[in-house]
Design a protein around this motif. Structure first.
Motif, PDB file in Angstrom:
ATOM      1  N   GLY A   1     -45.374  80.397 110.014  1.00  0.00           N
ATOM      2  CA  GLY A   1     -44.655  79.122 109.968  1.00  0.00           C
ATOM      3  C   GLY A   1     -43.843  78.983 108.705  1.00  0.00           C
ATOM      4  N   ASP A   2     -44.043  77.850 108.008  1.00  0.00           N
ATOM      5  CA  ASP A   2     -43.313  77.611 106.757  1.00  0.00           C
ATOM      6  C   ASP A   2     -44.157  77.907 105.525  1.00  0.00           C
ATOM      7  OD1 ASP A   2     -45.117  75.544 106.787  1.00  0.00           O
ATOM      8  OD2 ASP A   2     -43.638  73.932 106.691  1.00  0.00           O
ATOM      9  N   GLY A   3     -45.371  78.455 105.737  1.00  0.00           N
ATOM     10  CA  GLY A   3     -46.240  78.777 104.616  1.00  0.00           C
ATOM     11  C   GLY A   3     -46.934  77.579 104.011  1.00  0.00           C
ATOM     12  N   GLY A   4     -46.788  76.419 104.652  1.00  0.00           N
ATOM     13  CA  GLY A   4     -47.327  75.192 104.075  1.00  0.00           C
ATOM     14  C   GLY A   4     -48.752  74.865 104.467  1.00  0.00           C
ATOM     15  N   ASN A   5     -49.384  75.708 105.271  1.00  0.00           N
ATOM     16  CA  ASN A   5     -50.789  75.455 105.640  1.00  0.00           C
ATOM     17  C   ASN A   5     -51.655  75.507 104.394  1.00  0.00           C
ATOM     18  OD1 ASN A   5     -49.282  76.958 107.901  1.00  0.00           O
ATOM     19  ND2 ASN A   5     -50.935  75.903 108.976  1.00  0.00           N
ATOM     20  N   ARG A   6     -52.474  74.486 104.208  1.00  0.00           N
ATOM     21  CA  ARG A   6     -53.257  74.341 102.979  1.00  0.00           C
ATOM     22  C   ARG A   6     -54.734  74.630 103.232  1.00  0.00           C
ATOM     23  NH1 ARG A   6     -50.342  72.267  98.992  1.00  0.00           N
ATOM     24  NH2 ARG A   6     -52.201  71.790  97.745  1.00  0.00           N
ATOM     25  N   ARG A   7     -55.347  75.306 102.259  1.00  0.00           N
ATOM     26  CA  ARG A   7     -56.758  75.651 102.341  1.00  0.00           C
ATOM     27  C   ARG A   7     -57.426  75.419 100.986  1.00  0.00           C
ATOM     28  NH1 ARG A   7     -55.189  75.479 106.842  1.00  0.00           N
ATOM     29  NH2 ARG A   7     -55.304  77.097 108.461  1.00  0.00           N
ATOM     30  N   ASP A   8     -58.713  75.123 101.030  1.00  0.00           N
ATOM     31  CA  ASP A   8     -59.556  75.140  99.847  1.00  0.00           C
ATOM     32  C   ASP A   8     -60.022  76.591  99.674  1.00  0.00           C
ATOM     33  OD1 ASP A   8     -62.211  75.244  98.490  1.00  0.00           O
ATOM     34  OD2 ASP A   8     -62.045  73.065  98.424  1.00  0.00           O
ATOM     35  N   TRP A   9     -59.810  77.151  98.478  1.00  0.00           N
ATOM     36  CA  TRP A   9     -60.136  78.556  98.236  1.00  0.00           C
ATOM     37  C   TRP A   9     -61.346  78.659  97.307  1.00  0.00           C
ATOM     38  CZ3 TRP A   9     -57.810  82.512 100.787  1.00  0.00           C
ATOM     39  CH2 TRP A   9     -56.646  82.189 101.501  1.00  0.00           C
ATOM     40  N   LEU A  10     -62.371  79.390  97.751  1.00  0.00           N
ATOM     41  CA  LEU A  10     -63.633  79.504  97.036  1.00  0.00           C
ATOM     42  C   LEU A  10     -63.920  80.976  96.748  1.00  0.00           C
ATOM     43  CD1 LEU A  10     -66.276  78.099  96.037  1.00  0.00           C
ATOM     44  CD2 LEU A  10     -67.200  78.482  98.339  1.00  0.00           C
ATOM     45  N   TYR A  11     -64.148  81.293  95.474  1.00  0.00           N
ATOM     46  CA  TYR A  11     -64.465  82.673  95.105  1.00  0.00           C
ATOM     47  C   TYR A  11     -65.815  83.054  95.714  1.00  0.00           C
ATOM     48  CZ  TYR A  11     -64.384  86.867  92.168  1.00  0.00           C
ATOM     49  OH  TYR A  11     -64.341  88.162  91.710  1.00  0.00           O
ATOM     50  N   VAL A  12     -65.902  84.249  96.262  1.00  0.00           N
ATOM     51  CA  VAL A  12     -67.049  84.630  97.084  1.00  0.00           C
ATOM     52  C   VAL A  12     -68.363  84.592  96.309  1.00  0.00           C
ATOM     53  CG1 VAL A  12     -66.771  87.124  96.685  1.00  0.00           C
ATOM     54  CG2 VAL A  12     -67.856  86.299  98.798  1.00  0.00           C
ATOM     55  N   ASP A  13     -68.349  84.947  95.029  1.00  0.00           N
ATOM     56  CA  ASP A  13     -69.595  84.913  94.259  1.00  0.00           C
ATOM     57  C   ASP A  13     -70.087  83.476  94.066  1.00  0.00           C
ATOM     58  OD1 ASP A  13     -69.685  87.641  94.067  1.00  0.00           O
ATOM     59  OD2 ASP A  13     -68.796  87.736  92.073  1.00  0.00           O
ATOM     60  N   ASP A  14     -69.159  82.523  93.978  1.00  0.00           N
ATOM     61  CA  ASP A  14     -69.560  81.120  93.887  1.00  0.00           C
ATOM     62  C   ASP A  14     -70.210  80.660  95.185  1.00  0.00           C
ATOM     63  OD1 ASP A  14     -68.689  80.810  91.265  1.00  0.00           O
ATOM     64  OD2 ASP A  14     -66.684  80.183  91.865  1.00  0.00           O
ATOM     65  N   HIS A  15     -69.671  81.135  96.309  1.00  0.00           N
ATOM     66  CA  HIS A  15     -70.278  80.793  97.591  1.00  0.00           C
ATOM     67  C   HIS A  15     -71.682  81.383  97.701  1.00  0.00           C
ATOM     68  CE1 HIS A  15     -70.134  81.086 102.269  1.00  0.00           C
ATOM     69  NE2 HIS A  15     -70.895  80.093 101.871  1.00  0.00           N
ATOM     70  N   ALA A  16     -71.834  82.649  97.312  1.00  0.00           N
ATOM     71  CA  ALA A  16     -73.154  83.278  97.380  1.00  0.00           C
ATOM     72  C   ALA A  16     -74.170  82.519  96.526  1.00  0.00           C
ATOM     73  CB  ALA A  16     -73.064  84.740  96.929  1.00  0.00           C
ATOM     74  N   ALA A  17     -73.737  82.058  95.360  1.00  0.00           N
ATOM     75  CA  ALA A  17     -74.633  81.269  94.510  1.00  0.00           C
ATOM     76  C   ALA A  17     -75.017  79.961  95.198  1.00  0.00           C
ATOM     77  CB  ALA A  17     -73.977  80.991  93.159  1.00  0.00           C
ATOM     78  N   GLY A  18     -74.079  79.374  95.929  1.00  0.00           N
ATOM     79  CA  GLY A  18     -74.380  78.154  96.671  1.00  0.00           C
ATOM     80  C   GLY A  18     -75.394  78.386  97.777  1.00  0.00           C
ATOM     81  N   LEU A  19     -75.277  79.507  98.463  1.00  0.00           N
ATOM     82  CA  LEU A  19     -76.235  79.818  99.522  1.00  0.00           C
ATOM     83  C   LEU A  19     -77.640  79.997  98.954  1.00  0.00           C
ATOM     84  CD1 LEU A  19     -74.104  82.291 101.673  1.00  0.00           C
ATOM     85  CD2 LEU A  19     -74.583  79.874 102.124  1.00  0.00           C
ATOM     86  N   MET A  20     -77.739  80.643  97.819  1.00  0.00           N
ATOM     87  CA  MET A  20     -79.047  80.788  97.193  1.00  0.00           C
ATOM     88  C   MET A  20     -79.605  79.434  96.768  1.00  0.00           C
ATOM     89  SD  MET A  20     -78.209  84.259  95.037  1.00  0.00           S
ATOM     90  CE  MET A  20     -79.720  84.245  94.088  1.00  0.00           C
ATOM     91  N   ALA A  21     -78.730  78.558  96.289  1.00  0.00           N
ATOM     92  CA  ALA A  21     -79.177  77.206  95.915  1.00  0.00           C
ATOM     93  C   ALA A  21     -79.637  76.430  97.141  1.00  0.00           C
ATOM     94  CB  ALA A  21     -78.043  76.466  95.204  1.00  0.00           C
ATOM     95  N   ALA A  22     -78.961  76.653  98.284  1.00  0.00           N
ATOM     96  CA  ALA A  22     -79.381  75.983  99.518  1.00  0.00           C
ATOM     97  C   ALA A  22     -80.777  76.436  99.925  1.00  0.00           C
ATOM     98  CB  ALA A  22     -78.377  76.260 100.635  1.00  0.00           C
ATOM     99  N   LEU A  23     -81.057  77.719  99.774  1.00  0.00           N
ATOM    100  CA  LEU A  23     -82.403  78.216 100.076  1.00  0.00           C
ATOM    101  C   LEU A  23     -83.430  77.625  99.117  1.00  0.00           C
ATOM    102  CD1 LEU A  23     -84.414  80.117 101.485  1.00  0.00           C
ATOM    103  CD2 LEU A  23     -83.696  81.910  99.881  1.00  0.00           C
ATOM    104  N   ASP A  24     -83.090  77.602  97.845  1.00  0.00           N
ATOM    105  CA  ASP A  24     -84.056  77.175  96.829  1.00  0.00           C
ATOM    106  C   ASP A  24     -84.285  75.669  96.818  1.00  0.00           C
ATOM    107  OD1 ASP A  24     -84.294  79.811  96.040  1.00  0.00           O
ATOM    108  OD2 ASP A  24     -82.894  79.616  94.356  1.00  0.00           O
ATOM    109  N   HIS A  25     -83.233  74.898  97.073  1.00  0.00           N
ATOM    110  CA  HIS A  25     -83.316  73.452  96.874  1.00  0.00           C
ATOM    111  C   HIS A  25     -82.929  72.616  98.099  1.00  0.00           C
ATOM    112  CE1 HIS A  25     -83.759  74.534  92.698  1.00  0.00           C
ATOM    113  NE2 HIS A  25     -82.562  75.083  92.656  1.00  0.00           N
ATOM    114  N   GLY A  26     -82.395  73.244  99.141  1.00  0.00           N
ATOM    115  CA  GLY A  26     -81.951  72.492 100.305  1.00  0.00           C
ATOM    116  C   GLY A  26     -83.103  71.971 101.143  1.00  0.00           C
ATOM    117  N   GLU A  27     -82.837  70.897 101.856  1.00  0.00           N
ATOM    118  CA  GLU A  27     -83.837  70.283 102.725  1.00  0.00           C
ATOM    119  C   GLU A  27     -83.619  70.718 104.168  1.00  0.00           C
ATOM    120  OE1 GLU A  27     -86.409  68.385 102.002  1.00  0.00           O
ATOM    121  OE2 GLU A  27     -86.004  68.427  99.841  1.00  0.00           O
ATOM    122  N   PRO A  28     -84.676  71.088 104.894  1.00  0.00           N
ATOM    123  CA  PRO A  28     -84.507  71.369 106.322  1.00  0.00           C
ATOM    124  C   PRO A  28     -83.835  70.198 107.031  1.00  0.00           C
ATOM    125  CG  PRO A  28     -86.684  72.036 105.597  1.00  0.00           C
ATOM    126  CD  PRO A  28     -86.066  71.285 104.449  1.00  0.00           C
ATOM    127  N   GLY A  29     -82.877  70.514 107.871  1.00  0.00           N
ATOM    128  CA  GLY A  29     -82.084  69.485 108.523  1.00  0.00           C
ATOM    129  C   GLY A  29     -80.854  69.093 107.735  1.00  0.00           C
TER     130      GLY A  29
END
Length: 341
Positions: free
Chosen positions: A210-238
């Motif tokens: 298209g016109d290149g104007g599609n917008r995205r939130d960009w997250l560095y993969v290591d930051d995402h992996a750290a978030g997943l580990m935090a979800a395991l350690d501190h997240g609540e079921p549900g």
């Protein structure tokens, strides 16, 4: 104790495995069927690799019986939107049927062990399930309605619903996460950033939908992996946790940023790389904007992204320059996802 990671040889899965093994306190069981985008070299040597397909319930039962994990990270999926337009059945089979088989195998194992309260099933999903945002709409939150617009996002939305249903119906301790666009080292070269780097260095046109104007939130993969580990350690079921940088960039901005850095590090005598940008026919159902509000994950999980966008792009480019063979992995930049007229 051990942790099972599905889709472990993929881009995000391998980043998660590297961080889990670096923590060093548990055995990481890395399960992957080794589809076209998988790479065993991206896995840490300490991980125990098992080649298996999540659609094979018998194989999954054997993995659970042998390794007895205390948690499952479910990342195995077909992920490329353009490919989902060409061959949607593969996304139905892997993302929906595969998730069903994994949930059932997990439920059998968890139930056979007396339904321990500390077991977790972390289901990893995408912000694409929420559909497209208008320019003035607030960013996605955990309460955003589901409005998928591609076969890929529809299959992931169905998988999310299955995971939540297995908690509501059977009590399986499920945590759901949704992330924005990931980038960084080891990403398969069909994705925007490695594809642009590969084509620019070869002097080929840099296609932008298209016109290149599609917008995205960009997250560095290591930051995402750290978030997943935090979800395991501190997240609540549900619970549902959204991971993103909280900063949006258009595809055109991303490509121009890559070109500018390549101009500094690997200048082309013909001229600036941005001269290669070429706008092409948009793909069907192309969502205009995604945005993530990660504030809940920051508060609830004590997590935050640590990689600045410019630093992340520079690290990605440097890795691609240092690993030129990566661009030649079973993909030659052909256009996918065009519906014949």
């Amino acid at each position: 104790m051990s942790i099972l990671v599905t889709g472990a040889a993929g881009f995000i899965g391998s980043a998660l495995c590297r961080q889990l093994t670096a923590r060093g306190d548990e055995t990481v069981i890395a399960l992957d069927r080794l589809g076209y985008a998988a790479c065993l070299h991206s896995l840490p040597a300490q991980a125990v690799f098992i080649q298996a397909d999540i659609r094979d319930g018998t194989a999954l039962d054997a993995v659970f019986a042998r390794h007895r994990p205390r948690a499952v990270f479910h990342l195995a999926a077909e992920t490329h939107v353009d490919r989902s337009i060409d061959t949607p059945i593969e996304f139905i089979e892997h993302n929906m049927v595969g998730t069903f088989q994994l949930l059932e195998a997990t439920r059998r194992f968890w139930g056979g062990r007396g339904r321990p309260d500390d077991f977790r099933f972390v289901h990893v999903s995408t912000d694409e399930v929420f559909g497209s945002l208008d320019a003035d709409e607030p960013a996605f939150t955990a309460s955003s309605p589901y409005r998928p617009n591609s076969p890929y996002s529809a299959s992931k939305a169905a998988a999310d619903h299955l995971a939540r249903a297995w908690m509501a119906t059977y009590g399986l301790p499920v945590i759901v996460t949704n992330c924005s666009n990931n980038y960084g080292p080891w990403q398969f070269p069909e994705k925007l950033m490695p594809l642009v780097i590969q084509k620019a260095l070869a002097g080929h046109p840099l296609p932008l939908y298209g016109d290149g104007g599609n917008r995205r939130d960009w997250l560095y993969v290591d930051d995402h992996a750290a978030g997943l580990m935090a979800a395991l350690d501190h997240g609540e079921p549900g619970g549902t946790y959204l991971f993103g940088s909280g900063r949006e960039h258009s595809n055109l901005e991303v490509v121009k940023a890559i070109c500018a850095q390549l101009d500094q590090w690997r200048p082309d005598p013909v001229g600036p790389y941005a001269r290669l940008i070429q706008f092409v026919t948009d793909r069907p159902g192309h969502d205009r904007r995604y945005g993530i509000d990660p504030s809940h994950a920051r508060r609830a999980l004590d997590w935050q992204p640590r990689t600045d966008f410019a630093d992340g792009i520079n690290a990605t480019i440097r890795w691609c320059l240092d690993h030129p063979h990566w661009a030649n992995r079973d993909y030659h930049g052909a256009r996918l996802g065009l519906i014949p007229s």
